[in-house]
Design a protein around this motif. Structure first.
Motif, PDB file in Angstrom:
ATOM      1  N   GLU A   1      -0.993   2.558   9.427  1.00  0.00           N
ATOM      2  CA  GLU A   1      -0.693   1.150   9.175  1.00  0.00           C
ATOM      3  C   GLU A   1       0.339   0.619  10.153  1.00  0.00           C
ATOM      4  O   GLU A   1       0.237  -0.529  10.617  1.00  0.00           O
ATOM      5  CB  GLU A   1      -0.206   0.978   7.737  1.00  0.00           C
ATOM      6  CG  GLU A   1      -1.294   1.190   6.690  1.00  0.00           C
ATOM      7  CD  GLU A   1      -0.770   1.153   5.272  1.00  0.00           C
ATOM      8  OE1 GLU A   1      -1.585   1.001   4.344  1.00  0.00           O
ATOM      9  OE2 GLU A   1       0.464   1.289   5.084  1.00  0.00           O
ATOM     10  N   GLN A   2       1.344   1.440  10.485  1.00  0.00           N
ATOM     11  CA  GLN A   2       2.372   1.015  11.435  1.00  0.00           C
ATOM     12  C   GLN A   2       1.762   0.766  12.811  1.00  0.00           C
ATOM     13  O   GLN A   2       2.061  -0.238  13.470  1.00  0.00           O
ATOM     14  CB  GLN A   2       3.455   2.093  11.551  1.00  0.00           C
ATOM     15  CG  GLN A   2       4.650   1.688  12.414  1.00  0.00           C
ATOM     16  CD  GLN A   2       5.723   0.978  11.626  1.00  0.00           C
ATOM     17  OE1 GLN A   2       6.335   1.559  10.749  1.00  0.00           O
ATOM     18  NE2 GLN A   2       5.955  -0.283  11.947  1.00  0.00           N
ATOM     19  N   MET A   3       0.871   1.646  13.234  1.00  0.00           N
ATOM     20  CA  MET A   3       0.217   1.487  14.537  1.00  0.00           C
ATOM     21  C   MET A   3      -0.712   0.272  14.535  1.00  0.00           C
ATOM     22  O   MET A   3      -0.769  -0.484  15.518  1.00  0.00           O
ATOM     23  CB  MET A   3      -0.564   2.754  14.893  1.00  0.00           C
ATOM     24  CG  MET A   3       0.313   3.967  15.141  1.00  0.00           C
ATOM     25  SD  MET A   3      -0.634   5.491  15.379  1.00  0.00           S
ATOM     26  CE  MET A   3      -1.442   5.140  16.956  1.00  0.00           C
ATOM     27  N   ALA A   4      -1.428   0.073  13.432  1.00  0.00           N
ATOM     28  CA  ALA A   4      -2.389  -1.027  13.355  1.00  0.00           C
ATOM     29  C   ALA A   4      -1.704  -2.400  13.391  1.00  0.00           C
ATOM     30  O   ALA A   4      -2.280  -3.371  13.878  1.00  0.00           O
ATOM     31  CB  ALA A   4      -3.230  -0.902  12.089  1.00  0.00           C
ATOM     32  N   SER A   5      -0.485  -2.473  12.881  1.00  0.00           N
ATOM     33  CA  SER A   5       0.217  -3.750  12.807  1.00  0.00           C
ATOM     34  C   SER A   5       1.141  -3.985  13.998  1.00  0.00           C
ATOM     35  O   SER A   5       1.806  -5.004  14.079  1.00  0.00           O
ATOM     36  CB  SER A   5       1.045  -3.824  11.516  1.00  0.00           C
ATOM     37  OG  SER A   5       2.052  -2.812  11.501  1.00  0.00           O
ATOM     38  N   ALA A   6       1.174  -3.036  14.932  1.00  0.00           N
ATOM     39  CA  ALA A   6       2.102  -3.130  16.068  1.00  0.00           C
ATOM     40  C   ALA A   6       1.663  -4.199  17.057  1.00  0.00           C
ATOM     41  O   ALA A   6       0.469  -4.449  17.257  1.00  0.00           O
ATOM     42  CB  ALA A   6       2.189  -1.783  16.771  1.00  0.00           C
ATOM     43  N   GLY A   7       2.652  -4.823  17.693  1.00  0.00           N
ATOM     44  CA  GLY A   7       2.347  -5.765  18.766  1.00  0.00           C
ATOM     45  C   GLY A   7       1.819  -5.019  19.976  1.00  0.00           C
ATOM     46  O   GLY A   7       0.941  -5.499  20.700  1.00  0.00           O
ATOM     47  N   SER A   8       2.370  -3.859  20.236  1.00  0.00           N
ATOM     48  CA  SER A   8       1.907  -2.987  21.309  1.00  0.00           C
ATOM     49  C   SER A   8       2.294  -1.557  20.957  1.00  0.00           C
ATOM     50  O   SER A   8       3.239  -1.317  20.212  1.00  0.00           O
ATOM     51  CB  SER A   8       2.511  -3.382  22.656  1.00  0.00           C
ATOM     52  OG  SER A   8       3.931  -3.379  22.600  1.00  0.00           O
TER      53      SER A   8
END
Length: 206
Positions: free
Chosen positions: A195-202
């Motif tokens: 989830e953290q990776m999916a919501s990251a700006g980059s």
């Protein structure tokens, strides 16, 4: 004039020290002399200087010893800010949206010994960003960088202090039997990492 003794200091420390000194001189201008012990450090310092509109001169003092003199023009930082505003470039973000994913305890391919030196330098460099990453995620052997006694621990604690979330894969910590020796961050499951990776700006993957 500021004199920086960076002899024996690994990349990127000489450049980081020079950038900090240049920032202190940005409005009034001035000169910085950086002492280093290898040619790549000289090249990195000159590239940094030229990239920021400074001038830089290299001088060999004796075999294996160099002095790089950097001249910072007056009001360089002020001019940079004015230029950034004109070009519509944001000067600073409160949240970079950047997530760094560290999947092993060394960086790159090839020599693992060299890779461990590089990952130490990379994590230190993250602490020097104007806006720190939103999160640094560790899984597989990357979790070994977060344990007590690791030479990367101080850098990670500095990131955490600056507001970066340090998250560690619980399954990985169990596999390497390091849960009881973690020195920073919080244990999370793979869903939280996803989830953290999916919501990251980059995302930067190491």
């Amino acid at each position: 004039m500021k004199i920086i003794d960076a002899m024996g200091k690994a990349c990127p420390v000489p450049v980081v020290l020079a950038k900090k000194a240049a920032a202190e001189l940005a409005l009034e201008g001035g000169e910085i002399q950086v002492l280093v012990d290898n040619q790549p450090a000289c090249d990195n310092l000159k590239n940094m200087a030229e990239g920021n509109g400074y001038t830089a001169e290299e001088e060999m003092l004796h075999s294996g010893s160099y002095r790089v003199t950097i001249k910072v023009p007056a009001k360089a930082q002020e001019q940079l800010m004015i230029q950034s505003v004109k070009e519509g470039i944001p000067i600073r973000k409160k949240d970079s949206g950047l997530v760094v994913v560290v999947s092993k305890n060394y960086m790159g391919q090839g020599s693992e010994e060299l890779g461990k030196i590089l990952i130490k330098g990379f994590l230190f460099s993250l602490t020097q960003l104007e806006t720190p990453p939103k999160a640094v995620l560790f899984f597989n052997s990357g979790v070994l960088l977060t344990v007590e006694g690791a030479n990367t621990l101080d850098d990670l604690l500095e990131l955490e202090k600056a507001g970066t979330q340090i998250k560690i894969c619980g399954t990985c910590a169990d596999y390497y039997s390091v849960k009881s020796t973690l020195g920073v961050g919080q244990i999370v499951n793979m869903m939280a990492i996803t989830e953290q990776m999916a919501s990251a700006g980059s995302v930067i993957n190491i």
